[in-house]
Structure formats: structure tokens, C-alpha cells
Motif scaffolding. Structure first.
Motif, PDB file in Angstrom:
ATOM      1  N   TYR A  47       0.832  -1.205   0.000  1.00  0.00           N
ATOM      2  CA  TYR A  47       0.000   0.000   0.000  1.00  0.00           C
ATOM      3  C   TYR A  47       0.869   1.258   0.000  1.00  0.00           C
ATOM      4  N   GLN A  48       1.926   1.232   0.831  1.00  0.00           N
ATOM      5  CA  GLN A  48       2.823   2.386   0.895  1.00  0.00           C
ATOM      6  C   GLN A  48       3.537   2.609  -0.439  1.00  0.00           C
ATOM      7  N   GLU A  49       3.954   1.509  -1.077  1.00  0.00           N
ATOM      8  CA  GLU A  49       4.622   1.618  -2.377  1.00  0.00           C
ATOM      9  C   GLU A  49       3.683   2.200  -3.429  1.00  0.00           C
ATOM     10  N   ALA A  50       2.446   1.701  -3.429  1.00  0.00           N
ATOM     11  CA  ALA A  50       1.462   2.206  -4.396  1.00  0.00           C
ATOM     12  C   ALA A  50       1.169   3.678  -4.140  1.00  0.00           C
ATOM     13  N   ASN A  51       1.065   4.020  -2.866  1.00  0.00           N
ATOM     14  CA  ASN A  51       0.791   5.406  -2.497  1.00  0.00           C
ATOM     15  C   ASN A  51       1.963   6.310  -2.875  1.00  0.00           C
ATOM     16  N   ALA A  52       3.196   5.802  -2.658  1.00  0.00           N
ATOM     17  CA  ALA A  52       4.396   6.574  -3.000  1.00  0.00           C
ATOM     18  C   ALA A  52       4.494   6.770  -4.510  1.00  0.00           C
ATOM     19  N   ALA A  53       4.154   5.715  -5.270  1.00  0.00           N
ATOM     20  CA  ALA A  53       4.192   5.807  -6.733  1.00  0.00           C
ATOM     21  C   ALA A  53       3.181   6.829  -7.237  1.00  0.00           C
ATOM     22  N   GLU A  54       1.997   6.804  -6.638  1.00  0.00           N
ATOM     23  CA  GLU A  54       0.954   7.762  -7.033  1.00  0.00           C
ATOM     24  C   GLU A  54       1.373   9.192  -6.696  1.00  0.00           C
ATOM     25  N   THR A  55       1.997   9.345  -5.532  1.00  0.00           N
ATOM     26  CA  THR A  55       2.480  10.671  -5.120  1.00  0.00           C
ATOM     27  C   THR A  55       3.559  11.171  -6.069  1.00  0.00           C
ATOM     28  N   LYS A  56       4.452  10.259  -6.480  1.00  0.00           N
ATOM     29  CA  LYS A  56       5.534  10.633  -7.395  1.00  0.00           C
ATOM     30  C   LYS A  56       4.985  11.062  -8.749  1.00  0.00           C
ATOM     31  N   ILE A  57       3.972  10.351  -9.228  1.00  0.00           N
ATOM     32  CA  ILE A  57       3.342  10.712 -10.506  1.00  0.00           C
ATOM     33  C   ILE A  57       2.743  12.111 -10.420  1.00  0.00           C
ATOM     34  N   GLN A  58       2.073  12.379  -9.305  1.00  0.00           N
ATOM     35  CA  GLN A  58       1.461  13.697  -9.118  1.00  0.00           C
ATOM     36  C   GLN A  58       2.530  14.783  -9.028  1.00  0.00           C
ATOM     37  N   GLN A  59       3.625  14.475  -8.331  1.00  0.00           N
ATOM     38  CA  GLN A  59       4.723  15.438  -8.215  1.00  0.00           C
ATOM     39  C   GLN A  59       5.344  15.732  -9.579  1.00  0.00           C
ATOM     40  N   ASN A  60       5.536  14.678 -10.381  1.00  0.00           N
ATOM     41  CA  ASN A  60       6.086  14.870 -11.730  1.00  0.00           C
ATOM     42  C   ASN A  60       5.149  15.703 -12.593  1.00  0.00           C
ATOM     43  N   TYR A  61       3.859  15.423 -12.454  1.00  0.00           N
ATOM     44  CA  TYR A  61       2.867  16.189 -13.217  1.00  0.00           C
ATOM     45  C   TYR A  61       2.920  17.668 -12.835  1.00  0.00           C
ATOM     46  N   ASP A  62       2.957  17.923 -11.529  1.00  0.00           N
ATOM     47  CA  ASP A  62       3.016  19.313 -11.046  1.00  0.00           C
ATOM     48  C   ASP A  62       4.310  19.989 -11.499  1.00  0.00           C
ATOM     49  N   ARG A  63       5.402  19.228 -11.466  1.00  0.00           N
ATOM     50  CA  ARG A  63       6.698  19.782 -11.870  1.00  0.00           C
ATOM     51  C   ARG A  63       6.690  20.156 -13.348  1.00  0.00           C
ATOM     52  N   VAL A  64       6.157  19.259 -14.169  1.00  0.00           N
ATOM     53  CA  VAL A  64       6.082  19.529 -15.611  1.00  0.00           C
ATOM     54  C   VAL A  64       5.219  20.755 -15.880  1.00  0.00           C
ATOM     55  N   ALA A  65       4.075  20.822 -15.206  1.00  0.00           N
ATOM     56  CA  ALA A  65       3.154  21.949 -15.414  1.00  0.00           C
ATOM     57  C   ALA A  65       3.804  23.273 -15.014  1.00  0.00           C
ATOM     58  N   ASN A  66       4.484  23.278 -13.866  1.00  0.00           N
ATOM     59  CA  ASN A  66       5.121  24.506 -13.386  1.00  0.00           C
ATOM     60  C   ASN A  66       6.293  24.925 -14.277  1.00  0.00           C
ATOM     61  N   LEU A  67       7.092  23.933 -14.691  1.00  0.00           N
ATOM     62  CA  LEU A  67       8.225  24.248 -15.564  1.00  0.00           C
ATOM     63  C   LEU A  67       7.755  24.759 -16.916  1.00  0.00           C
ATOM     64  N   LEU A  68       6.725  24.122 -17.439  1.00  0.00           N
ATOM     65  CA  LEU A  68       6.186  24.537 -18.735  1.00  0.00           C
ATOM     66  C   LEU A  68       5.688  25.978 -18.678  1.00  0.00           C
ATOM     67  N   LYS A  69       5.043  26.305 -17.585  1.00  0.00           N
ATOM     68  CA  LYS A  69       4.536  27.668 -17.401  1.00  0.00           C
ATOM     69  C   LYS A  69       5.684  28.673 -17.328  1.00  0.00           C
ATOM     70  N   SER A  70       6.725  28.326 -16.577  1.00  0.00           N
ATOM     71  CA  SER A  70       7.855  29.244 -16.401  1.00  0.00           C
ATOM     72  C   SER A  70       8.707  29.359 -17.663  1.00  0.00           C
ATOM     73  N   LEU A  71       8.884  28.241 -18.362  1.00  0.00           N
ATOM     74  CA  LEU A  71       9.706  28.256 -19.576  1.00  0.00           C
ATOM     75  C   LEU A  71       9.059  29.056 -20.703  1.00  0.00           C
ATOM     76  N   SER A  72       7.740  29.137 -20.675  1.00  0.00           N
ATOM     77  CA  SER A  72       7.027  29.889 -21.714  1.00  0.00           C
ATOM     78  C   SER A  72       6.703  31.317 -21.271  1.00  0.00           C
ATOM     79  N   SER A  73       7.215  31.695 -20.105  1.00  0.00           N
ATOM     80  CA  SER A  73       6.940  33.031 -19.577  1.00  0.00           C
ATOM     81  C   SER A  73       7.607  34.121 -20.428  1.00  0.00           C
ATOM     82  N   LYS A  74       6.983  35.278 -20.471  1.00  0.00           N
ATOM     83  CA  LYS A  74       7.568  36.418 -21.182  1.00  0.00           C
ATOM     84  C   LYS A  74       8.661  37.086 -20.346  1.00  0.00           C
ATOM     85  N   ASP A  75       8.665  36.773 -19.076  1.00  0.00           N
ATOM     86  CA  ASP A  75       9.664  37.346 -18.176  1.00  0.00           C
ATOM     87  C   ASP A  75      10.990  36.587 -18.337  1.00  0.00           C
ATOM     88  N   THR A  76      12.023  37.287 -18.781  1.00  0.00           N
ATOM     89  CA  THR A  76      13.326  36.663 -19.034  1.00  0.00           C
ATOM     90  C   THR A  76      13.909  36.031 -17.778  1.00  0.00           C
TER      91      THR A  76
END
Length: 243
Positions: A47-76
């Protein structure tokens, strides 16, 4: 009583059966006291492994979303900070492969040469880490992005066969390279022989790949490193075609 049991064999057998049954229950109870904690421990870990895997997927998703937003920002500054963070992730092998092509696009499109340099470093680090980890899929994606982030300039003398030039351009584009176009150059400034020039040591593998592609089309080229007067931060390769 003993005499009674002696002459009552049926009752004696029943008592023996009950005694054995009780012993069996006792054994089962002991086994359960051992097995139940083991089973609970096993499924708790699962259960802990499954929960950790799910948490990691969510963290990766959040990281990708945040990086994508910042990389496409008009602010240098925001773009630079996002790239610096991405560079740190690439060194530890934690940079999301989903963003390789985004980084390649940043490397090509950003007007700031230092940004392009960091973007290229991210892809180079990602490819190296994937190779160390023997993750062929990620390594392939990183190398494809490196190709896409490398500008290849075709420069041909007026007497060089135009069909061969166009064929080479189309082949390189089909392999994922970015080519701005074909430039016609005079004999005076062109080298004595056909050359593939690179300016940074990290771009040598790309120059070698281009040289091999040319050889497959019957074009022999010398791979040569050029030391420019001013540093070139972008991944850039020049192909000088001469008859």
C-alpha cells in the motif's frame, strides 16, 4: 474413573479426539500469530509503495506543469530561473523527458545566447545520465531533442550541385535537425574541401552524425573544430559544400 474409561472405549476415543482437536486449534492459533503480522506487513508495504508511486506521478505532473509555465513566460528572469532549476534536475537525472522538445525549442527560439547554452546543457546532461542508467528510451529522446536544438547551416558554392544540396537538406530535416536554409557562398571564402564545422566540443557528436549522413549520400566531408573569436553558446554546425 480409570476403570470406567477402561470399559468405555467410545467415550475414551471421543476425549482423545477432542484433545487432538484442541491441540490442532492451538497449533493453528500459533501459526496465525506468526502469519497475520507478516501478511499485514506485506500488504502495508504494498500500500505504501502504491501510495508513493501515485504521489511521485502527481509530483512529476506538477513539476512539468510549473516548468512549462515558467519556460514559456515572457519574463526573461523567470525563464532563466526555470532553466537553471531544470539544469540541476538534469544533472541528477530527474528532469522530465516530456519537456525535452520544449527545451530544444527554447534553445532555438530564445534570443538570449546564455539561455540557449543552458538549454543545451540540460539536454546533454539528460542524455549522459540516461546512458549511465542504460535507459535507452530516455537517451533516445534526449538525443533527438539535441538534434532538434542544433542549428545546421548549409553553405554551398555556386558550382555545387543544387540537387545534392536540397537532398542533403531534406535528409537532415527528416532526421530531426533544424536547418534555416541554404546559403550560397563565394569560392573565395569557402574552404578547399567540403567540411562539417563545429564550434563547441559538445557538438562534435552531432558533426560526426552529419558527416556520416553525407557519406551515405556520396559526399565526403572533413569534420573540423573552429575556434571563433567570440564564443558561440548555441549548438551550431556549419556544412560547407564545395565541388
Amino acid at each position: 474413573m480409570v476403570r470406567y474409561l477402561k470399559y468405555c472405549p467410545k467415550k475414551n476415543k471421543r476425549m482423545e479426539t477432542r484433545s487432538k482437536f484442541g491441540q490442532g486449534l492451538e497449533i493453528i492459533a500459533k501459526i496465525c500469530t506468526i502469519l497475520i503480522p507478516v501478511v499485514l506487513f506485506y500488504w502495508g508495504n504494498r500500500y505504501q509503495e502504491a501510495n508513493a508511486a501515485e504521489t511521485k506521478i502527481q509530483q512529476n505532473y506538477d513539476r512539468v506543469a510549473n516548468l512549462l509555465k515558467s519556460l514559456s513566460s515572457k519574463d526573461t528572469l523567470e525563464r532563466k530561473l526555470a532553466l537553471k532549476f531544470s539544469e540541476t534536475l538534469s544533472k541528477t537525472g530527474d528532469f522530465p523527458p516530456d519537456l525535452f522538445l520544449v527545451i530544444a525549442e527554447v534553445s532555438l527560439a530564445d534570443t538570449d545566447p546564455s539561455v540557449a547554452s543552458v538549454a543545451n546543457n540540460i539536454l546533454q546532461n539528460a542524455a549522459l545520465n540516461a546512458a549511465k542508467d542504460q535507459d535507452k528510451e530516455v537517451e533516445k529522446s534526449a538525443k533527438a531533442a539535441i538534434k532538434a536544438s542544433t542549428r545546421v547551416y548549409l553553405q554551398a558554392t555556386p558550382d555545387f550541385d543544387k540537387k545534392s544540396t536540397i537532398k542533403l537538406r531534406n535528409t537532415l530535416e527528416s532526421k530531426g535537425f533544424s536547418l534555416p536554409g541554404i546559403e550560397t557562398v563565394s569560392q573565395k571564402i569557402s574552404p578547399e574541401n567540403t567540411e562539417v564545422r563545429y564550434f563547441n566540443e559538445k557538438d562534435k557528436p552531432i558533426a560526426d552524425i552529419i558527416s556520416k549522413v553525407m557519406k551515405q549520400q556520396g559526399l565526403e566531408a572533413n569534420v573540423k573544430k573552429i575556434n571563433p573569436e567570440k564564443p558561440i553558446n548555441r549548438s551550431q554546425v556549419e556544412v560547407w559544400l564545395k565541388k
